[in-house]
Write a protein that holds these residues in place. Structure first.
Motif, PDB file in Angstrom:
ATOM      1  N   THR A   1     -25.604  -7.843  18.381  1.00 20.16           N
ATOM      2  CA  THR A   1     -24.778  -7.510  17.458  1.00 20.16           C
ATOM      3  C   THR A   1     -23.401  -7.450  17.646  1.00 20.16           C
ATOM      4  OG1 THR A   1     -24.898  -5.272  18.382  1.00 20.16           O
ATOM      5  CG2 THR A   1     -26.349  -5.704  16.728  1.00 20.16           C
ATOM      6  N   GLU A   2     -23.016  -7.382  19.059  1.00 16.58           N
ATOM      7  CA  GLU A   2     -21.561  -7.789  19.306  1.00 16.58           C
ATOM      8  C   GLU A   2     -21.191  -8.959  19.413  1.00 16.58           C
ATOM      9  OE1 GLU A   2     -20.536  -6.040  23.316  1.00 16.58           O
ATOM     10  OE2 GLU A   2     -21.852  -4.174  23.017  1.00 16.58           O
ATOM     11  N   MET A   3     -22.354  -9.812  19.626  1.00 14.04           N
ATOM     12  CA  MET A   3     -22.045 -11.428  19.870  1.00 14.04           C
ATOM     13  C   MET A   3     -21.571 -11.958  18.413  1.00 14.04           C
ATOM     14  SD  MET A   3     -24.480 -14.409  21.208  1.00 14.04           S
ATOM     15  CE  MET A   3     -25.082 -13.520  22.510  1.00 14.04           C
ATOM     16  N   LEU A   4     -22.365 -11.466  17.328  1.00 15.81           N
ATOM     17  CA  LEU A   4     -22.296 -11.895  15.889  1.00 15.81           C
ATOM     18  C   LEU A   4     -20.733 -11.642  15.441  1.00 15.81           C
ATOM     19  CD1 LEU A   4     -25.825 -11.065  14.322  1.00 15.81           C
ATOM     20  CD2 LEU A   4     -24.808 -13.313  15.190  1.00 15.81           C
ATOM     21  N   GLY A   5     -20.512 -10.217  15.837  1.00 14.37           N
ATOM     22  CA  GLY A   5     -19.042  -9.903  15.436  1.00 14.37           C
ATOM     23  C   GLY A   5     -17.901 -10.623  16.057  1.00 14.37           C
ATOM     24  N   ALA A   6     -18.074 -10.841  17.275  1.00 16.39           N
ATOM     25  CA  ALA A   6     -17.286 -11.526  18.092  1.00 16.39           C
ATOM     26  C   ALA A   6     -17.110 -12.964  17.604  1.00 16.39           C
ATOM     27  CB  ALA A   6     -17.443 -11.761  19.643  1.00 16.39           C
ATOM     28  N   MET A   7     -18.236 -13.661  17.370  1.00 21.37           N
ATOM     29  CA  MET A   7     -18.424 -15.202  16.812  1.00 21.37           C
ATOM     30  C   MET A   7     -17.689 -15.057  15.526  1.00 21.37           C
ATOM     31  SD  MET A   7     -22.020 -16.248  18.113  1.00 21.37           S
ATOM     32  CE  MET A   7     -22.498 -17.439  16.998  1.00 21.37           C
ATOM     33  N   ARG A   8     -17.832 -14.260  14.598  1.00 19.36           N
ATOM     34  CA  ARG A   8     -16.992 -14.113  13.552  1.00 19.36           C
ATOM     35  C   ARG A   8     -15.577 -14.152  13.621  1.00 19.36           C
ATOM     36  NH1 ARG A   8     -20.075  -9.889  11.715  1.00 19.36           N
ATOM     37  NH2 ARG A   8     -22.162 -10.843  11.411  1.00 19.36           N
TER      38      ARG A   8
END
Length: 120
Positions: free
Chosen positions: A49-56
């Protein structure tokens, strides 16, 4: 009150060579790519979940850097790097982290001035 400058002094000052300011096209884009690579390195160690936000966020920052590059008229000067950044954006949207890193590394290489490459 400012003292008056003599005509001779003005003439001498006008004859002095002025420093040349050489701007590197794509400098802002290069900075964004470097930051994105560091951020993506951190992302790979985060939870999903953190990864998706950071990638955005990385994708948004890259998009902003591309907009800045276009606004100041540098896109055509660094077209190959811009294409690589667009590829990285597509990979980020598809959650393809490793492919995004490869595209960003390609963009960084294309944004590195020849003089800096010679020093490496």
């Amino acid at each position: 009150m400012k003292p008056r400058t003599s005509p001779e002094h003005r003439r001498l000052r006008a004859e002095l060579p002025r420093p040349i300011l050489a701007l590197t096209p794509g400098l802002q884009l290069r900075r964004a790519v470097d930051i994105a690579l560091v951020d993506l390195q951190k992302v790979s160690q985060a939870e999903r979940t953190e990864m998706l936000g950071a990638m955005r966020r990385v994708n948004d920052n890259l998009h902003g850097a591309l907009a800045h590059t276009a606004a100041i008229g540098e896109t055509c000067m660094v077209a190959a790097a811009v294409q690589a950044v667009h590829a990285a954006e597509r990979h980020l949207e598809a959650s393809e982290l490793s492919q995004a890193r490869v595209a960003l590394t390609t963009a960084r290489d294309r944004l590195t001035p020849p003089s800096a490459r010679d020093l490496s």
